[in-house]
Design an enzyme around this catalytic site. Structure first.
Site, short mmCIF file in Angstrom:
data_model
loop_
_atom_site.label_atom_id
_atom_site.label_comp_id
_atom_site.label_asym_id
_atom_site.label_seq_id
_atom_site.Cartn_x
_atom_site.Cartn_y
_atom_site.Cartn_z
N GLY A 10 10.19 -44.59 12.78
CA GLY A 10 10.11 -45.15 14.13
C GLY A 10 11.40 -45.85 14.53
N LEU A 33 4.28 -39.70 11.61
CA LEU A 33 4.99 -39.10 12.75
C LEU A 33 4.13 -39.08 14.02
CD1 LEU A 33 6.93 -36.15 11.00
CD2 LEU A 33 7.66 -38.52 11.31
N PHE A 80 5.98 -51.51 9.14
CA PHE A 80 6.19 -51.31 10.59
C PHE A 80 5.07 -50.50 11.22
CE2 PHE A 80 10.64 -51.51 8.99
CZ PHE A 80 11.14 -52.51 9.80
N LYS A 84 1.92 -49.55 19.35
CA LYS A 84 2.62 -50.72 19.89
C LYS A 84 2.59 -50.88 21.42
CE LYS A 84 7.09 -48.47 20.33
NZ LYS A 84 8.53 -48.59 20.28
N SER A 124 5.06 -60.07 16.34
CA SER A 124 5.66 -60.00 17.68
C SER A 124 5.57 -61.35 18.37
CB SER A 124 4.88 -58.96 18.48
OG SER A 124 5.19 -59.04 19.84
N TYR A 149 -3.54 -55.10 21.26
CA TYR A 149 -2.29 -55.03 20.49
C TYR A 149 -1.91 -56.41 19.94
CZ TYR A 149 2.62 -54.87 19.34
OH TYR A 149 3.81 -55.03 18.67
N LYS A 153 -1.80 -58.17 15.99
CA LYS A 153 -0.65 -58.85 15.36
C LYS A 153 -1.07 -60.22 14.83
CE LYS A 153 2.22 -55.58 15.69
NZ LYS A 153 2.57 -54.84 14.48
P1 NAD Z 1 7.54 -47.03 16.68
O1 NAD Z 1 6.32 -46.49 17.32
O2 NAD Z 1 8.85 -46.46 17.08
O3 NAD Z 1 7.42 -46.95 15.09
C1 NAD Z 1 6.18 -47.06 14.43
C2 NAD Z 1 6.10 -45.88 13.46
O4 NAD Z 1 4.87 -45.98 12.74
C3 NAD Z 1 6.10 -44.52 14.15
O5 NAD Z 1 7.09 -43.70 13.57
C4 NAD Z 1 4.69 -43.95 13.90
O6 NAD Z 1 4.72 -42.55 13.75
C5 NAD Z 1 4.30 -44.69 12.62
N1 NAD Z 1 2.86 -44.89 12.44
C6 NAD Z 1 1.95 -45.41 13.30
N2 NAD Z 1 0.74 -45.45 12.73
C7 NAD Z 1 0.88 -44.96 11.47
C8 NAD Z 1 -0.01 -44.76 10.38
N3 NAD Z 1 -1.31 -45.05 10.46
N4 NAD Z 1 0.48 -44.23 9.23
C9 NAD Z 1 1.80 -43.90 9.11
N5 NAD Z 1 2.67 -44.06 10.12
C10 NAD Z 1 2.22 -44.59 11.27
O7 NAD Z 1 7.52 -48.62 16.93
P2 NAD Z 1 8.69 -49.67 16.71
O8 NAD Z 1 9.17 -50.10 18.05
O9 NAD Z 1 9.65 -49.20 15.70
O10 NAD Z 1 7.83 -50.88 16.14
C11 NAD Z 1 7.68 -51.09 14.75
C12 NAD Z 1 6.77 -52.28 14.51
O11 NAD Z 1 7.31 -53.41 15.16
C13 NAD Z 1 5.36 -52.11 15.06
O12 NAD Z 1 4.47 -52.71 14.15
C14 NAD Z 1 5.39 -52.87 16.34
O13 NAD Z 1 4.13 -53.36 16.71
C15 NAD Z 1 6.33 -54.01 16.00
N6 NAD Z 1 7.01 -54.59 17.17
C16 NAD Z 1 7.71 -53.78 18.01
C17 NAD Z 1 8.33 -54.33 19.13
C18 NAD Z 1 9.07 -53.45 20.11
O14 NAD Z 1 9.30 -53.90 21.24
N7 NAD Z 1 9.48 -52.25 19.74
C19 NAD Z 1 8.25 -55.70 19.35
C20 NAD Z 1 7.53 -56.50 18.46
C21 NAD Z 1 6.92 -55.93 17.35
C1 WQD Z 2 10.80 -56.90 29.91
C2 WQD Z 2 10.96 -57.46 31.30
C3 WQD Z 2 9.15 -56.91 32.80
C4 WQD Z 2 9.88 -52.62 33.00
C5 WQD Z 2 6.86 -55.98 25.50
C6 WQD Z 2 5.56 -56.29 24.81
C7 WQD Z 2 5.81 -57.20 23.64
C8 WQD Z 2 6.85 -56.59 22.69
C9 WQD Z 2 8.09 -56.18 23.43
C10 WQD Z 2 5.70 -55.38 20.99
C11 WQD Z 2 9.65 -58.00 31.86
C12 WQD Z 2 10.45 -56.30 33.27
C13 WQD Z 2 9.96 -53.96 32.70
C14 WQD Z 2 10.18 -52.21 34.34
C15 WQD Z 2 10.66 -54.48 34.92
N1 WQD Z 2 6.36 -55.41 22.07
N2 WQD Z 2 10.34 -54.87 33.64
N3 WQD Z 2 10.58 -53.16 35.23
O1 WQD Z 2 6.88 -57.11 28.41
O2 WQD Z 2 8.70 -58.63 27.50
O3 WQD Z 2 7.44 -57.18 25.95
O4 WQD Z 2 7.74 -55.35 24.55
O5 WQD Z 2 5.34 -56.28 20.31
O6 WQD Z 2 4.59 -57.36 22.99
O7 WQD Z 2 4.71 -56.94 25.75
O8 WQD Z 2 9.05 -56.15 27.48
O9 WQD Z 2 10.58 -54.37 28.16
O10 WQD Z 2 8.18 -54.28 28.96
O11 WQD Z 2 9.69 -56.00 29.89
O12 WQD Z 2 11.01 -55.30 35.77
O13 WQD Z 2 10.07 -51.02 34.68
O14 WQD Z 2 11.32 -56.39 32.19
O15 WQD Z 2 8.41 -57.40 33.87
O16 WQD Z 2 9.96 -59.13 32.62
P1 WQD Z 2 7.97 -57.35 27.44
P2 WQD Z 2 9.36 -55.10 28.60
#
Ligand code: NAD
Ligand code: WQD
Length: 336
Positions: A10, A33, A80, A84, A124, A149, A153
């Site tokens: 991911g 995947l 990870f 999400k 998160s 979601y 977490k």
């Molecule tokens: P992503 O979707 O790109 O990566 C997650 C990966 O996990 C994917 O490749 C998916 O195929 C794999 N996956 C999902 N369920 C699975 C399962 N049951 N078995 C095996 N593989 C599985 O997401 P990311 O952005 O890389 O996020 C990684 C982690 O970080 C997640 O736990 C997400 O909640 C957390 N997180 C992400 C963000 C963000 O904004 N991207 C913010 C805060 C926390």
């Molecule tokens: C950022 C800012 C929107 C899109 C999310 C999840 C959080 C974490 C990270 C996993 C906000 C604004 C966005 C658009 C906009 N993920 N925006 N136009 O909401 O802070 O966080 O991703 O854990 O849990 O909630 O991130 O990138 O969606 O938005 O104006 O088309 O951009 O309102 O202020 P967010 P985001």
């Protein structure tokens, strides 16, 4: 150390695998995947110039995970793998509970059975909900989540904590609370691959700039912030990736059962309008956008106090917002 990286194909996982190798560790990727592509593994191999151990399997498959733990005896797990999307979790809450909680539960069962020493969980900033005080410290209360979601977490953190703090526990754990990860690998070989219309700001910006989307909508302009648009703490994915290695290293220095949580951000807030302006500057593209209504569920401001990670983990972010947007733009341009 041998580090099992679930979700390693991911967005954040793939960058962390690259960093693990840079720091001399051996990653073992497990990914089903469901939200990534096998090409990611090939691209990681191009960057690190070596073969990567990759198992296409589901973290919920207990039998396969047992075999994997038995064969590799990992020293640590970075977990990870999860779904999400906040909005999807509002529509399909049980899908999120089923995948996110059962994946973690299976991993923790294996961790306990094989006495795996270290566990790092992807949490998160969403666990804080709407903050009362900014910047957010780890001591801020977790608010009841308005979506499945966020709730997975919160319970994920609790599951890890209870395992790590049993008196006989052999596993030391950390939950890292990520703020807003953005950017991509500077090679242009790894980045974020959103399915369908991106929900997150930066992928929407880069897809609009390249012509895949007509225009960006700024969600809300009357927030109590300097320019009326939301403030967030955007962190380069490579900085975030490095935080996992620092977290593991920190755990190796502790000799008693331990569990802790750390904010992983830059500590610097940026508004949506600042993001647009900075992107236009680094790319030379004039971004079509309109000012729109607030998006349901958004909080006005969310940014980290990162002093705890700096003090304990000896980690801090280095990349600028400009560099993160340069790398995100390069990645978008490299996608066919
Ligand atoms: P992503 O979707 O790109 O990566 C997650 C990966 O996990 C994917 O490749 C998916 O195929 C794999 N996956 C999902 N369920 C699975 C399962 N049951 N078995 C095996 N593989 C599985 O997401 P990311 O952005 O890389 O996020 C990684 C982690 O970080 C997640 O736990 C997400 O909640 C957390 N997180 C992400 C963000 C963000 O904004 N991207 C913010 C805060 C926390
Ligand atoms: C950022 C800012 C929107 C899109 C999310 C999840 C959080 C974490 C990270 C996993 C906000 C604004 C966005 C658009 C906009 N993920 N925006 N136009 O909401 O802070 O966080 O991703 O854990 O849990 O909630 O991130 O990138 O969606 O938005 O104006 O088309 O951009 O309102 O202020 P967010 P985001």
């Amino acid at each position: 150390m041998n580090i099992l990286v679930t979700g390693g194909a991911g967005f954040i996982g793939s960058h962390t695998v690259v960093e693990l190798i840079a720091y001399g560790h051996t990653p073992i990727i497990v990914d089903n995947l469901s939200n990534s592509h096998e090409n990611v593994i090939i691209n990681i191999e191009k960057i690190v110039n070596q073969k990567i151990l990759f198992y296409k399997q589901d973290c919920r498959d207990k039998q396969k995970m047992d075999t994997l733990f038995s064969n590799h005896q990992p020293d640590g797990v970075i977990h990870f793998a999860a779904y999400k999307s906040v909005s999807e979790s509002v529509d399909k809450p049980l899908l999120y509970w089923e995948n996110n909680s059962n994946s973690l539960l299976t991993l923790l069962e294996m961790t306990e059975k094989y006495e795996t020493p270290f566990f790092v969980f992807s949490s998160s900033a969403t666990v804080y909900g709407d903050p009362e005080e900014l910047p957010l410290k780890e001591t801020a209360p977790r608010k009841p989540s308005t979506n499945a979601y966020g709730a997975t977490k919160q319970t994920g953190e609790d599951m890890l904590q209870t395992l790590c703090l049993t008196p006989h526990s052999k596993t030391k754990g950390i939950s890292l609370r990520y703020f807003n990860p953005i950017g991509a690998h500077p090679s242009g070989l790894l980045g974020e691959l959103p399915l369908g219309v991106p929900q997150n700001l930066v992928p929407f910006i880069t897809q609009t700039a390249i012509g895949l989307r007509e225009k960006l909508t700024v969600f809300g302009t009357t927030y109590p912030t300097p320019d009326g648009t939301c403030l967030r703490d955007y962190i380069h994915v490579l900085d975030l990736a490095q935080a996992h290695i620092y977290a593991l290293t920190h755990l190796t220095k502790i000799n008693s059962p331990t569990y802790d949580v750390y904010n992983i951000g830059t500590g610097k807030p940026s508004s949506v309008m600042e993001m647009i302006q900075t992107f236009e500057k680094i790319s030379g593209v004039s971004l079509p956008y309109v000012l729109g209504p607030k998006r349901q569920g958004d909080v006005a401001s969310c940014y980290a106090d990162v002093s705890k990670a700096k003090k304990d983990l000896l980690w801090q972010s280095h990349f600028s917002l400009q560099q993160a947007l340069i790398d995100a733009w390069k990645w978008q341009q490299s996608l066919k």
